[in-house]
Write a protein that holds these residues in place. Structure first.
Motif, mmCIF file in Angstrom:
data_model
loop_
_atom_site.group_PDB
_atom_site.id
_atom_site.type_symbol
_atom_site.label_atom_id
_atom_site.label_comp_id
_atom_site.label_asym_id
_atom_site.label_seq_id
_atom_site.Cartn_x
_atom_site.Cartn_y
_atom_site.Cartn_z
ATOM 1 N N CYS A 180 0.927 -1.014 0.157
ATOM 2 C CA CYS A 180 0.128 0.146 0.131
ATOM 3 C C CYS A 180 0.914 1.033 -0.063
ATOM 4 O O CYS A 180 1.663 1.239 1.057
ATOM 5 C CB CYS A 180 -0.992 0.056 1.292
ATOM 6 S SG CYS A 180 -1.893 -1.255 1.446
ATOM 7 N N PHE A 181 0.702 2.143 -0.988
ATOM 8 C CA PHE A 181 1.637 3.161 -1.317
ATOM 9 C C PHE A 181 1.294 4.432 -0.633
ATOM 10 O O PHE A 181 -0.047 4.984 -0.979
ATOM 11 C CB PHE A 181 1.947 3.351 -2.849
ATOM 12 C CG PHE A 181 2.438 1.952 -3.199
ATOM 13 C CD1 PHE A 181 3.704 1.520 -3.127
ATOM 14 C CD2 PHE A 181 1.237 1.134 -4.267
ATOM 15 C CE1 PHE A 181 3.955 0.151 -3.842
ATOM 16 C CE2 PHE A 181 1.762 -0.083 -4.441
ATOM 17 C CZ PHE A 181 3.123 -0.484 -4.325
ATOM 18 N N ASP A 182 2.324 5.199 0.002
ATOM 19 C CA ASP A 182 2.020 6.472 0.293
ATOM 20 C C ASP A 182 1.958 7.485 -0.945
ATOM 21 O O ASP A 182 1.449 8.702 -0.777
ATOM 22 C CB ASP A 182 3.408 7.133 1.119
ATOM 23 C CG ASP A 182 2.971 6.793 2.605
ATOM 24 O OD1 ASP A 182 1.753 6.771 3.054
ATOM 25 O OD2 ASP A 182 3.955 6.716 3.505
ATOM 26 N N GLY B 76 0.067 9.751 1.811
ATOM 27 C CA GLY B 76 -1.074 9.473 1.101
ATOM 28 C C GLY B 76 -1.960 8.468 1.900
ATOM 29 O O GLY B 76 -3.366 8.778 1.766
ATOM 30 N N LEU B 77 -1.646 7.716 2.723
ATOM 31 C CA LEU B 77 -2.556 6.627 3.625
ATOM 32 C C LEU B 77 -2.927 7.652 4.567
ATOM 33 O O LEU B 77 -4.291 7.327 4.760
ATOM 34 C CB LEU B 77 -1.755 5.399 3.981
ATOM 35 C CG LEU B 77 -1.067 4.650 2.895
ATOM 36 C CD1 LEU B 77 -0.055 3.663 3.644
ATOM 37 C CD2 LEU B 77 -2.170 3.606 2.400
ATOM 38 N N HIS C 215 -0.466 16.924 7.679
ATOM 39 C CA HIS C 215 0.410 15.741 8.534
ATOM 40 C C HIS C 215 1.405 16.082 8.910
ATOM 41 O O HIS C 215 2.561 16.266 8.122
ATOM 42 C CB HIS C 215 0.286 14.682 7.466
ATOM 43 C CG HIS C 215 1.021 13.321 7.992
ATOM 44 N ND1 HIS C 215 -0.010 12.401 8.454
ATOM 45 C CD2 HIS C 215 2.075 13.054 8.286
ATOM 46 C CE1 HIS C 215 0.932 11.396 9.006
ATOM 47 N NE2 HIS C 215 2.232 12.031 8.916
ATOM 48 N N LEU C 216 1.544 16.245 10.365
ATOM 49 C CA LEU C 216 2.778 16.906 11.014
ATOM 50 C C LEU C 216 3.394 15.864 12.035
ATOM 51 O O LEU C 216 2.676 15.605 13.082
ATOM 52 C CB LEU C 216 2.588 18.085 11.555
ATOM 53 C CG LEU C 216 1.833 19.419 10.750
ATOM 54 C CD1 LEU C 216 1.490 20.354 11.633
ATOM 55 C CD2 LEU C 216 2.645 19.589 9.623
ATOM 56 N N LEU D 213 1.652 19.002 3.411
ATOM 57 C CA LEU D 213 0.467 19.369 3.545
ATOM 58 C C LEU D 213 -0.022 18.777 2.081
ATOM 59 O O LEU D 213 0.444 18.443 1.299
ATOM 60 C CB LEU D 213 0.343 20.786 3.494
ATOM 61 C CG LEU D 213 0.934 21.824 4.448
ATOM 62 C CD1 LEU D 213 0.671 23.239 4.041
ATOM 63 C CD2 LEU D 213 0.469 21.269 5.843
ATOM 64 N N CYS D 214 -1.740 18.649 2.100
ATOM 65 C CA CYS D 214 -2.229 18.059 0.997
ATOM 66 C C CYS D 214 -3.595 18.857 0.735
ATOM 67 O O CYS D 214 -4.114 19.292 1.795
ATOM 68 C CB CYS D 214 -2.704 16.711 1.272
ATOM 69 S SG CYS D 214 -3.627 16.005 -0.289
#
Length: 406
Positions: free
Chosen positions: A156-158, A190-191, A216-217, A223-224
């Motif tokens: 499963c890929f980030d 990404g997960l 996501h820190l 950041l997304c």
């Protein structure tokens, strides 16, 4: 309880984390399935000072024990030991499949995939793009093959969540042939972002459908920008070095600085070590890469590192909001994002002139509520735990069901 038992593996440079989930069908949730955490544990200090800690989902301790280095000298031995510990603790059916977090999937792997020899070879070729993570992800996969060759494994890929990003979000201004060869901005975490999009759809669907920036820190940070739960843009690029400053990684850097280092005689390995292991919060502060220690420190460079960190988060949030055409919500997650109230407060203070972000001081400090902004905050702000392992369990069970159906 029906469903598939899945073992999730997240391998780092000196540790392996494992979690056991039971994935059951549930039509009430997005995707039609739910991952229930059963137990989890980790081995840290592999090859140096091995220690195994494992708990049931309700907090009951399974084991907390140190081991001789010779007994846990490498990732293969660590995985075998941790799998045994979790099996004893659960006293349940063995896992039907194993899901792995793999940091880089490149241009080829845009979704989770069953692992075979070709997949391993393809992922091994991506190691230069994720030198801190990819070798250990692959080491865990190979260890499973050795210890339990009969078990299906899923990668499963980030990078996969960002595969929807348009070409403007992927390009570098290099000759186009490099883009065709895979030199492009992939994005990571990404997960985590996928989980937040799914969870927010349950708790605040009107915001989940809007224009969202998720921060996501943690030791790694990015950041997304999302719209309607899909990634549009992100701060990380070809590798996990780009974007925000991190625990020990530099974040965005003028490429000319690397040329300057080379001109001074630094070789590839020295530059790699500097950028990946000696920069970021650790390099700026000279104190620590741990945000908890920086917040507790009265050293002036600790304050400098914190201020630069929040400055860059606010700056990049503004850029992502421009790409989105506005901002309907801001979410903090990851170890720092979820737990460091002063960081959230400082970021939102920087963003207030543009987006009217106002935090409820009590909610922000208490950690009891996911929504931490005031009712009159123009942009609602959330602090949410993420569950990358749960997402891996869901993807793994989905592929297992598809395989069994054929």
């Amino acid at each position: 309880m029906p469903g598939h038992v899945v073992l999730v593996v997240n391998a780092g440079s000196s540790s392996i984390k494992c979690s056991v989930y039971r994935v059951i069908e549930d039509a009430r949730v997005a995707g039609g399935a739910r991952a229930i955490h059963g137990a989890g544990g980790q081995i840290e200090g592999i090859g140096v000072a091995p220690r195994v800690v494992a708990h049931m989902a309700d907090g009951r301790l399974i084991v907390d024990e140190k081991f001789p280095v010779a007994q846990v000298a490498d990732h293969d031995a660590a995985f075998r030991l941790l799998r045994l510990v979790l099996a004893v603790g659960l006293r349940d059916t063995p896992p039907a499949a194993i899901g792995h977090r793999v940091v880089h999937g490149g241009a080829q792997y845009r979704e989770a995939v069953l692992i075979d020899d070709q997949v391993i070879a393809d992922l091994d070729a991506l190691t230069p793009l994720a030198p801190l993570h990819q070798p250990h992800n692959l080491s865990a996969i190979r260890a499973v093959r050795e210890a339990a060759p009969e078990l299906p494994q899923v990668a499963c890929f980030d990078t996969a969540f960002h595969a929807s990003n348009g070409i403007m979000a992927q390009l570098f201004a290099l000759p186009y042939r490099y883009y065709e060869e895979g030199v492009r901005r992939y994005g990571f975490h990404g997960l985590s972002y996928e989980y937040i999009a799914k969870h927010l759809h349950q708790v605040a669907p009107e915001i989940a459908r809007g224009r969202l920036v998720v921060a996501h820190l943690g030791n790694g940070a990015s950041l997304c920008a999302m719209h309607d739960g899909k990634s549009v843009e992100t701060t990380m690029g070809l590798t996990a070095l780009d974007g925000l400053p991190m625990g020990t990684r530099c974040g965005a850097l003028d490429a000319g600085a690397v040329l300057w280092m080379m001109a001074r005689g630094m070789d590839y390995h020295a530059i790699e070590k500097l950028l990946y292991q000696e920069s970021g919060l650790k390099g700026l502060s000279g104190v620590s890469s741990d945000m908890r220690e920086l917040l507790a420190s009265d050293h002036e460079h600790a304050r400098l590192a914190i201020d630069f960190y929040t400055y860059r988060i606010a700056q990049e949030t503004g850029k992502l909001a421009t790409v989105l055409g506005g901002l309907d919500g801001l979410v903090f997650t990851g170890g720092i994002g979820e737990h460091a109230a002063p960081i959230r407060a400082q970021v939102c203070e920087r963003l207030a002139p543009l987006f009217g972000t106002r935090l409820d001081a009590t909610a922000n400090e208490s950690g009891q509520d996911e929504r931490v902004s005031t009712p009159d905050s123009r942009v609602p702000v959330f602090a949410m735990p993420t569950d990358e392992e749960g997402m891996i369990a869901l993807h793994t069970a989905r592929l297992l069901r598809a395989t069994l159906a054929h």
